[in-house]
Design an enzyme around this catalytic site. Structure first.
Site, PDB file in Angstrom:
ATOM      1  N   GLU A 172      24.698   9.668 -33.438  1.00  0.00           N
ATOM      2  CA  GLU A 172      25.398  10.588 -34.348  1.00  0.00           C
ATOM      3  C   GLU A 172      26.684  11.082 -33.720  1.00  0.00           C
ATOM      4  O   GLU A 172      27.724  11.176 -34.369  1.00  0.00           O
ATOM      5  CB  GLU A 172      24.494  11.777 -34.708  1.00  0.00           C
ATOM      6  CG  GLU A 172      25.054  12.671 -35.820  1.00  0.00           C
ATOM      7  CD  GLU A 172      25.937  13.819 -35.328  1.00  0.00           C
ATOM      8  OE1 GLU A 172      26.539  14.492 -36.182  1.00  0.00           O
ATOM      9  OE2 GLU A 172      26.049  14.057 -34.112  1.00  0.00           O
ATOM     10  N   GLU A 173      26.607  11.404 -32.429  1.00  0.00           N
ATOM     11  CA  GLU A 173      27.752  12.025 -31.752  1.00  0.00           C
ATOM     12  C   GLU A 173      28.939  11.067 -31.623  1.00  0.00           C
ATOM     13  O   GLU A 173      30.030  11.463 -31.257  1.00  0.00           O
ATOM     14  CB  GLU A 173      27.336  12.542 -30.368  1.00  0.00           C
ATOM     15  CG  GLU A 173      26.225  13.594 -30.375  1.00  0.00           C
ATOM     16  CD  GLU A 173      26.655  14.945 -30.941  1.00  0.00           C
ATOM     17  OE1 GLU A 173      27.840  15.110 -31.297  1.00  0.00           O
ATOM     18  OE2 GLU A 173      25.783  15.821 -31.049  1.00  0.00           O
ATOM     19  N   ASP A 223      20.661  19.553 -38.536  1.00  0.00           N
ATOM     20  CA  ASP A 223      21.508  19.511 -37.346  1.00  0.00           C
ATOM     21  C   ASP A 223      21.874  20.942 -36.951  1.00  0.00           C
ATOM     22  O   ASP A 223      21.438  21.905 -37.580  1.00  0.00           O
ATOM     23  CB  ASP A 223      22.773  18.684 -37.644  1.00  0.00           C
ATOM     24  CG  ASP A 223      23.377  18.047 -36.397  1.00  0.00           C
ATOM     25  OD1 ASP A 223      23.204  18.589 -35.285  1.00  0.00           O
ATOM     26  OD2 ASP A 223      24.049  17.005 -36.551  1.00  0.00           O
ATOM     27  N   HIS A 262      28.060  22.019 -27.920  1.00  0.00           N
ATOM     28  CA  HIS A 262      28.599  20.924 -27.084  1.00  0.00           C
ATOM     29  C   HIS A 262      28.949  21.376 -25.665  1.00  0.00           C
ATOM     30  O   HIS A 262      29.776  20.762 -25.005  1.00  0.00           O
ATOM     31  CB  HIS A 262      29.803  20.231 -27.753  1.00  0.00           C
ATOM     32  CG  HIS A 262      29.380  19.337 -28.882  1.00  0.00           C
ATOM     33  ND1 HIS A 262      30.226  18.431 -29.473  1.00  0.00           N
ATOM     34  CD2 HIS A 262      28.190  19.202 -29.515  1.00  0.00           C
ATOM     35  CE1 HIS A 262      29.564  17.780 -30.426  1.00  0.00           C
ATOM     36  NE2 HIS A 262      28.333  18.246 -30.480  1.00  0.00           N
ATOM     37  N   HIS A 309      19.412  13.715 -35.815  1.00  0.00           N
ATOM     38  CA  HIS A 309      19.819  12.788 -34.756  1.00  0.00           C
ATOM     39  C   HIS A 309      19.186  13.182 -33.430  1.00  0.00           C
ATOM     40  O   HIS A 309      19.017  14.360 -33.128  1.00  0.00           O
ATOM     41  CB  HIS A 309      21.345  12.672 -34.668  1.00  0.00           C
ATOM     42  CG  HIS A 309      22.087  13.838 -34.092  1.00  0.00           C
ATOM     43  ND1 HIS A 309      22.293  13.977 -32.739  1.00  0.00           N
ATOM     44  CD2 HIS A 309      22.715  14.890 -34.669  1.00  0.00           C
ATOM     45  CE1 HIS A 309      23.025  15.073 -32.528  1.00  0.00           C
ATOM     46  NE2 HIS A 309      23.279  15.653 -33.673  1.00  0.00           N
ATOM     47  N   ASP A 354      21.825  20.716 -29.610  1.00  0.00           N
ATOM     48  CA  ASP A 354      22.404  19.775 -30.578  1.00  0.00           C
ATOM     49  C   ASP A 354      22.002  18.370 -30.129  1.00  0.00           C
ATOM     50  O   ASP A 354      22.631  17.821 -29.224  1.00  0.00           O
ATOM     51  CB  ASP A 354      23.927  19.941 -30.605  1.00  0.00           C
ATOM     52  CG  ASP A 354      24.607  18.957 -31.542  1.00  0.00           C
ATOM     53  OD1 ASP A 354      23.903  18.232 -32.256  1.00  0.00           O
ATOM     54  OD2 ASP A 354      25.851  18.917 -31.539  1.00  0.00           O
TER      55      ASP A 354
HETATM   56 ZN    ZN Z   1      24.541  17.354 -33.882  1.00  0.00          ZN
END
Ligand code: ZN
Length: 322
Positions: free
Chosen positions: A190-191, A213, A299, A59, A160
């Site tokens: 994706e998130e 990922d 994140h 992603h 990420d």
């Molecule tokens: Zn990810």
């Protein structure tokens, strides 16, 4: 590492992937592959070959924030895009697409459990009009900060999953002469719940898929319950909250790693899902596996990965597809 740095500096929260998409389209031109984008903005590159259709997916979106409201005094209220670590937000800088930079503040002082509803972005304006000249409802912003790339590690926002995009871009180059039929897919949103993976997998209808990922590294002081460590090998996914990977594809990957002396570790992630979950459930089902780059402080604005793990991921995919 120039390529990785460029990927990390692009700001494309979920749903606003235009900038990262344009960069990847430009970067992949040299491969001369059949290329298309679908309605959700996924980029799909195809290298024809024989045997089963294989889909590799990474992603390209990142977590971020979206403007919900601009107050009378010019402070910007916002919602999270994806699983933003709320406790990491205070006093962080964010950057909007037009280059406007703001600082996140809160009404709450220093609360133990900060609430995003009490937070605001301060772009230095003193009136609503001043802010509205630069920021609109629905605009997105990303964490702001220069990536740090040393000999062994990378620290940045959006590792990420720009590190996954980097792995996939390098993998395309290394598998152009593979005899296999491969779809290389850079997915969107994706998130927000694996959205681009869902439509791209439906469109391709692959036999086998591997998603690429990041995953949580459980190796910092006091961390519990996650065996994956940063710097000790590419992670081969057994499970996350969206998927239990296909046992045959998983064991093909572990065997490939073992046969080629590529350090690897098995991953069981109890928080969060990946594109693998959506792809596996597409159409009548797809034999799906996942490989992950162990990531500390995931994140947050300062995610950290190991360069060795990254190179091992590329090598594993290259050998698996040869
Ligand atoms: Zn990810």
């Amino acid at each position: 590492m120039d390529l990785l740095k460029k990927l990390l500096l692009i700001n494309s929260p979920s749903g606003t992937e235009g900038d990262i998409s344009n960069f990847i389209l430009e970067e992949t031109k040299k491969f001369g592959l059949e290329t298309k984008t679908d309605a959700l903005g996924n980029i799909i590159l195809h290298k024809s070959g024989s045997g089963e259709k294989i889909m590799l997916a990474a992603h390209m979106d990142e977590i971020g924030i979206m403007v919900t409201y601009i107050g009378d005094n010019g402070f910007v209220r916002f919602a999270a895009i994806g699983g933003v670590a709320i406790s990491e937000l205070m006093a962080r800088r964010v950057i909007f697409k037009n280059g406007t930079v703001g600082v996140i503040g809160t009404e709450e002082g220093k609360p133990e459990k900060p609430s995003i509803n009490k937070m605001f972005i301060d772009i230095g304006a003193s009136t609503k009009e001043e802010t509205e000249a630069l920021v609109s409802i629905g605009d997105t912003a990303s964490f702001y900060g220069e990536p740090v790339i040393s000999k062994d590690t990378v620290i940045s926002k959006a590792l990420d999953n720009r590190i996954g995009c980097y792995v996939l871009l390098r993998t395309i180059e290394k598998t152009l002469s593979s005899p296999r039929d491969i779809y290389y897919v850079f997915t969107t949103q994706e998130e927000l719940g694996l959205r681009g993976a869902k439509t791209s997998a439906f469109g391709i209808n692959p036999d086998v898929a591997v998603s690429i990922d990041t995953t949580v590294a459980g190796d910092t002081p006091g961390a519990k319950g996650m065996s994956v460590k940063m710097g000790t090998g590419v992670a081969i996914k057994v499970m996350d909250r969206s998927v239990i990977t296909h046992p045959i594809i998983r064991s093909e990957l572990t065997t490939t790693a073992r046969d080629n002396n590529i350090p690897y570790q098995l991953e069981v992630l109890t928080t969060g899902g990946t594109d693998a979950g959506a792809i596996q459930l597409s159409a009548a089902g797809v034999k799906t596996a996942g490989i992950s780059i162990p990531t500390r402080y995931i994140h947050s604005p300062s995610e950290m990965v190991s360069i060795k793990d990254t190179e091992n991921a590329i090598m594993l995919l290259e050998k698996y597809l040869s």
